[in-house]
Every structure is written in C-alpha cells, then in structure tokens.
Design an enzyme around this catalytic site. Structure first.
Site, PDB file in Angstrom:
ATOM      1  N   ASN A 193      63.698  23.412  82.499  1.00 50.84           N
ATOM      2  CA  ASN A 193      64.101  24.266  81.373  1.00 50.84           C
ATOM      3  C   ASN A 193      63.367  25.607  81.382  1.00 50.84           C
ATOM      4  O   ASN A 193      63.429  26.363  80.420  1.00 50.84           O
ATOM      5  CB  ASN A 193      63.889  23.548  80.040  1.00 50.84           C
ATOM      6  CG  ASN A 193      62.420  23.253  79.741  1.00 50.84           C
ATOM      7  OD1 ASN A 193      61.532  23.549  80.549  1.00 50.84           O
ATOM      8  ND2 ASN A 193      62.154  22.664  78.592  1.00 50.84           N
ATOM      9  N   HIS A 246      60.023  26.056  81.640  1.00 49.74           N
ATOM     10  CA  HIS A 246      58.663  26.101  81.102  1.00 49.74           C
ATOM     11  C   HIS A 246      57.644  26.235  82.226  1.00 49.74           C
ATOM     12  O   HIS A 246      57.873  25.782  83.345  1.00 49.74           O
ATOM     13  CB  HIS A 246      58.364  24.889  80.217  1.00 49.74           C
ATOM     14  CG  HIS A 246      58.147  23.593  80.936  1.00 49.74           C
ATOM     15  ND1 HIS A 246      58.916  22.481  80.743  1.00 49.74           N
ATOM     16  CD2 HIS A 246      57.212  23.203  81.852  1.00 49.74           C
ATOM     17  CE1 HIS A 246      58.488  21.490  81.479  1.00 49.74           C
ATOM     18  NE2 HIS A 246      57.451  21.903  82.177  1.00 49.74           N
ATOM     19  N   ASP A 301      46.596  22.072  81.169  1.00 50.56           N
ATOM     20  CA  ASP A 301      46.973  21.341  79.956  1.00 50.56           C
ATOM     21  C   ASP A 301      46.481  19.900  79.975  1.00 50.56           C
ATOM     22  O   ASP A 301      45.974  19.406  80.982  1.00 50.56           O
ATOM     23  CB  ASP A 301      48.493  21.363  79.772  1.00 50.56           C
ATOM     24  CG  ASP A 301      49.260  21.257  81.093  1.00 50.56           C
ATOM     25  OD1 ASP A 301      48.816  20.486  81.962  1.00 50.56           O
ATOM     26  OD2 ASP A 301      50.277  21.947  81.251  1.00 50.56           O
ATOM     27  N   GLU A 353      57.077  25.628  76.238  1.00 50.15           N
ATOM     28  CA  GLU A 353      58.492  25.306  76.184  1.00 50.15           C
ATOM     29  C   GLU A 353      59.320  26.534  75.783  1.00 50.15           C
ATOM     30  O   GLU A 353      58.774  27.519  75.260  1.00 50.15           O
ATOM     31  CB  GLU A 353      58.726  24.175  75.173  1.00 50.15           C
ATOM     32  CG  GLU A 353      57.974  22.884  75.483  1.00 50.15           C
ATOM     33  CD  GLU A 353      58.597  22.077  76.611  1.00 50.15           C
ATOM     34  OE1 GLU A 353      59.406  22.629  77.392  1.00 50.15           O
ATOM     35  OE2 GLU A 353      58.271  20.886  76.722  1.00 50.15           O
TER      36      GLU A 353
END
Length: 251
Positions: free
Chosen positions: A130, A132, A64, A137
C-alpha cells in the site's frame, strides 16, 4: 532518485548488500545504519550473515516495533533482528523502540530524540504493497516524527505469516516518522515481487502524496532503489531501460 533493476530475483539481496557494504567500508565502519524488518530485507540480512565484514564500529537503529510485545516475545522485532542478524554480526550498539512500555507516546518521543542525536548515515527500507515505509500507513503526514500508529488491515494481513493467526498480529506499533526517515543522509530501498509493483510505480512515477507515503522519497537527495523485474513491471519503458542499464554498469 536512482534505481537498478536486477535480472534475477536472487540477485536482489546480493546487490543491495553490496551497496550497503560499500558504504560501511567507505566510512571504515564509523556510521549509523537504519534497519528495516519484514520480508524485504531478509535476503540482505542473509548475505550479511554470510560475510565476515567488521561491523564493530557500526551502530544500528531499527525503524519500528509492535506495541505490546516485549523484546523477548518470539514475534517482536527485537527477536526478529537477533534471529536474522544480531546473533551473527557484532555491532557497536543496536537500538529498537521498546514495545511493552507503559507509555508508548513517551517511548516514541524518547526514540525520536535518540535517532536524531545519533544521526542516520544510511537507511535501509522496504515498501509495503500500500506504499507504506516503516509503519507509516497511507494518510500519514509527511511531517510525522516517531509516533504511535494504528496498522491497517492490509498491513496486519501481510504480517500474519509471522504469527499463528491474524488475531495475534498487534494492531499498533511505534514507528519512525516520515520526516525522521528523511533525515538519513542516504536511503537504500529494496523491493521484490509483483505484489509491490503498483506501490513501486506510484513511488517513482506518481505525484508526492500522503496516499502513498513512499512518494516522499522523491524529495530526498540521495536515494537508491533496487528492484527485481516483477517489482519494476509497471514502470514506464524508459524507467525500465534506465534501471537495467544502471545494473549493467554496477556489475
């Protein structure tokens, strides 16, 4: 899905790097490795920098990049990779998405084609608190390819340590999608600290759901997860025994 639980946190990077190095040597360096950014792989990259492994035939592709940051920006992932790996290790070729493009959706499509054409032999991953992986996400479709994503507040807050203030953390990024990541032949995920324990438990023992994107890895045929004791603290006792035994066998 296989996993190891190391005895000491400082062993985490050493074990993960050894697994990665074994794969490079097994293929005589003729492979493409997917690389991650953030805090999870930092120790692995440190081990890599200290080694004299020949990577001149290894191609790398990163997961990314922040939208709006040029490759030269001090907080871009281009700069991150140069600082932590590329300035010390010579690769055949290294690719990252371009974050300061005029058309991020078009850049996402270009990068998706590139990754699919190269084919990833081994993908290195971390996991967010979380759940990811990359910047996929919670709520991201399991069918997602490389795309533009809006970062959650928790992700931006976790990455604030790389910036002067939260307002400086970009709100969007280009990221490999979950289906793109799943195309890798092998996946190697590293996780440390109690902050990741809930996400690790959900990834390994919960149902496969977009609420925890990392659970898609349950569907991959060749995944190795390397954990420290804190990251593994919420796993079942049976899973802990299995992971510790796997580490003993590895040693």
């Amino acid at each position: 899905m296989k996993w190891m639980i190391v005895e000491k946190a400082e062993e985490l990077a050493q074990v993960t790097y050894q697994l990665l190095k074994n794969e490079i040597e097994r293929q005589d360096g003729n492979l493409t490795i997917g690389l991650a950014t953030g805090s999870s792989p930092l120790g692995v990259y440190e081990e890599w920098r200290k080694d004299s492994l020949d990577c001149s035939n290894v191609t790398t592709v990163n997961l990314d990049e922040y939208i709006g940051l040029s490759p030269e920006h001090p907080q871009s992932y281009h700069t991150f990779m140069k600082t932590h790996l590329f300035d010390a290790v010579t690769f055949k070729q290294s690719y990252l998405p371009i974050g300061d493009t005029d058309d991020a959706n078009q850049e996402s499509e270009r990068y998706e084609r590139l990754v699919r054409e190269l084919g990833v032999d081994l993908q290195l991953l971390g996991i967010g608190s979380n759940g990811h992986i990359a910047f996929n996400e919670p709520g991201t479709s399991f069918d997602a390819t490389t795309h533009v994503t809006e970062l959650t507040e928790s992700t931006r807050e976790a990455n604030q340590r790389f910036f002067d203030q939260l307002e400086d953390v970009p709100s969007h990024a280009i990221t490999m999608g979950l289906s793109t990541i799943m195309e890798a032949k092998k996946i190697l995920l590293v996780a440390s600290s109690a902050r990741k324990a809930e996400a690790v438990r959900d990834m390994m023992e919960g149902p496969a759901t977009i609420d925890c994107p990392a659970t898609i890895l349950q569907r991959h045929a060749d995944v190795m997860i390397v954990l420290d004791e804190e990251a593994a603290s919420l796993l079942s006792e049976e899973a802990k025994r299995t992971g510790r035994a796997a580490y003993e066998n590895f040693k």
